[in-house]
Design an enzyme around this catalytic site. Structure first.
Site, PDB file in Angstrom:
ATOM      1  N   ASP A  47       1.714 -10.309   5.581  1.00  0.00           N
ATOM      2  CA  ASP A  47       2.120  -8.905   5.587  1.00  0.00           C
ATOM      3  C   ASP A  47       2.886  -8.681   4.288  1.00  0.00           C
ATOM      4  O   ASP A  47       3.960  -9.270   4.088  1.00  0.00           O
ATOM      5  CB  ASP A  47       3.017  -8.641   6.804  1.00  0.00           C
ATOM      6  CG  ASP A  47       3.474  -7.192   6.894  1.00  0.00           C
ATOM      7  OD1 ASP A  47       3.445  -6.480   5.876  1.00  0.00           O
ATOM      8  OD2 ASP A  47       3.886  -6.781   7.998  1.00  0.00           O
ATOM      9  N   VAL A  48       2.352  -7.824   3.411  1.00  0.00           N
ATOM     10  CA  VAL A  48       2.967  -7.666   2.080  1.00  0.00           C
ATOM     11  C   VAL A  48       4.344  -7.012   2.127  1.00  0.00           C
ATOM     12  O   VAL A  48       5.056  -7.007   1.130  1.00  0.00           O
ATOM     13  CB  VAL A  48       2.047  -6.895   1.106  1.00  0.00           C
ATOM     14  CG1 VAL A  48       0.740  -7.625   0.888  1.00  0.00           C
ATOM     15  CG2 VAL A  48       1.823  -5.448   1.559  1.00  0.00           C
TER      16      VAL A  48
ATOM     17  N   ASN B  98      -3.584  -4.924  -3.618  1.00  0.00           N
ATOM     18  CA  ASN B  98      -4.477  -3.871  -3.129  1.00  0.00           C
ATOM     19  C   ASN B  98      -4.079  -3.304  -1.767  1.00  0.00           C
ATOM     20  O   ASN B  98      -4.408  -2.161  -1.454  1.00  0.00           O
ATOM     21  CB  ASN B  98      -5.906  -4.441  -3.048  1.00  0.00           C
ATOM     22  CG  ASN B  98      -6.811  -3.602  -2.161  1.00  0.00           C
ATOM     23  OD1 ASN B  98      -7.346  -2.570  -2.557  1.00  0.00           O
ATOM     24  ND2 ASN B  98      -6.979  -4.045  -0.915  1.00  0.00           N
TER      25      ASN B  98
ATOM     26  N   TYR C 248       2.181   9.071   0.685  1.00  0.00           N
ATOM     27  CA  TYR C 248       1.106   8.349  -0.006  1.00  0.00           C
ATOM     28  C   TYR C 248       1.136   8.654  -1.503  1.00  0.00           C
ATOM     29  O   TYR C 248       1.072   7.745  -2.338  1.00  0.00           O
ATOM     30  CB  TYR C 248      -0.245   8.755   0.599  1.00  0.00           C
ATOM     31  CG  TYR C 248      -1.409   7.950   0.068  1.00  0.00           C
ATOM     32  CD1 TYR C 248      -1.645   6.659   0.524  1.00  0.00           C
ATOM     33  CD2 TYR C 248      -2.271   8.477  -0.888  1.00  0.00           C
ATOM     34  CE1 TYR C 248      -2.709   5.911   0.045  1.00  0.00           C
ATOM     35  CE2 TYR C 248      -3.337   7.742  -1.372  1.00  0.00           C
ATOM     36  CZ  TYR C 248      -3.556   6.459  -0.905  1.00  0.00           C
ATOM     37  OH  TYR C 248      -4.614   5.717  -1.395  1.00  0.00           O
TER      38      TYR C 248
ATOM     39  N   LYS D  17       1.875   5.981  -4.612  1.00  0.00           N
ATOM     40  CA  LYS D  17       0.882   5.658  -5.645  1.00  0.00           C
ATOM     41  C   LYS D  17       1.383   6.038  -7.041  1.00  0.00           C
ATOM     42  O   LYS D  17       1.076   5.353  -8.020  1.00  0.00           O
ATOM     43  CB  LYS D  17      -0.451   6.345  -5.318  1.00  0.00           C
ATOM     44  CG  LYS D  17      -1.102   5.805  -4.043  1.00  0.00           C
ATOM     45  CD  LYS D  17      -1.334   4.293  -4.108  1.00  0.00           C
ATOM     46  CE  LYS D  17      -2.083   3.754  -2.915  1.00  0.00           C
ATOM     47  NZ  LYS D  17      -2.332   2.310  -2.995  1.00  0.00           N
TER      48      LYS D  17
END
Ligand code: NAD
Length: 255
Positions: free
Chosen positions: A68-69, A95, A160, A164
């Site tokens: 789990d990043v 990613n 989101y 990003k």
């Protein structure tokens, strides 16, 4: 131009499905050993083989590591397991990502933090733990997966979009700080790509038609379209490229 990544070892996070899978396959096809890192190895419903099995089919070498990043210790363990198994690390592809829809009023603090934790803090964890090993590589690379939505807005995606935009800025920051090694750090910014993430939106005929209208080319993206750009950025052909973000969006942001 032949992309050759033989004798390189790569980690791709979120590689059990979608774009991460496309990147893992592109790197493996170019000869890299690939560590598939994800919450689970189970392939998406439309695929009958795991990413590691698909790499095997290509004659390549792959291993799956559950990670789990958002968990700093888990990412440290992922990097250690990779180095232990393959003797080093040359390429990190950050990613793993999730999305969330809703205006700021509709987004709870938990939802906000979750998106930022996976999409942005996950990149920090990866870079932080990979860097000591990348610095030992002959051709170290980080490729971050951002989004075309780092540059243009879509309605009701504040967390989101913020995450990003952060990935694009973090990419520049890492490139500047490690240019003397040099570790080359770039981002790929996909447009609308057919994956689990976009499955529900694209299943709605009206939304699909809207995405198709917004994408200049007469087709939507596939994971391999992003994989090809990531493989190029990971290769020696990109030796004079760092700190940049490359939009792979079928022209979405051109209009
Ligand atoms: P996807 O849902 O098919 O794949 C995402 C993968 O990340 C899944 O396998 C999931 O299990 C994994 N993941 C989620 N949370 C994780 C965590 N905490 N730790 C480790 N792995 C985790 O989605 P996708 O479309 O392939 O998205 C991949 C990346 O591409 C994301 O960063 C996404 O934001 C970005 N992106 C996608 C599109 C698109 O249209 N599909 C467009 C622009 C950017």
């Amino acid at each position: 131009m032949h992309v050759d990544l033989s004798n390189r070892t790569a980690i791709v996070t979120g590689a059990s499905s979608g774009i991460g899978r496309g990147i893992a396959l592109a790197l493996a096809d170019a000869g890299a050993r690939v560590v598939v890192a994800d919450l689970e190895e189970t392939p998406p419903s439309d695929a009958d083989r795991t990413t590691a099995e698909r790499v095997d089919d290509l004659g390549g070498t792959a291993a799956f590591v559950e990670c789990d990043v958002t968990d700093d210790d888990a990412v440290a363990a992922l990097v250690d397991a990779t180095v232990e198994r393959f003797g080093g690390l040359d390429i990190l592809v950050n990613n793993a990502g999730i999305s969330h829809a809703g205006t700021v009023e509709e987004t709870t603090p938990e939802e906000w933090h979750r998106v930022l934790d996976v999409n942005l803090t996950g990149v920090y964890h990866g870079a932080r733990h990979a860097m000591p090993y990348l610095k030992e590589s002959d051709a170290p690379r980080i490729v971050n997966v951002a989004s075309q939505l780092a540059f243009v807005a879509q309605p009701e995606k504040p967390a989101y979009l913020a995450s990003k935009g952060g990935v694009v800025s973090l990419t520049r920051s890492l490139a500047v700080d490690y240019a003397d090694v040099p570790v080359l750090v770039n981002a790929v910014c996909p447009g609308v790509v057919e994956t689990e993430l976009t499955r529900d939106s694209l299943a709605d005929p009206e939304r699909r038609a809207e995405f198709e209208r917004q994408t200049l080319l007469p087709y939507l993206g596939q994971p391999e379209d992003v994989g090809a750009m990531a493989a190029f950025l990971a290769s020696d052909h990109a030796r004079f490229v760092t700190g940049q973000s490359f939009v792979v969006d079928g022209g979405y942001t051109a209009q």
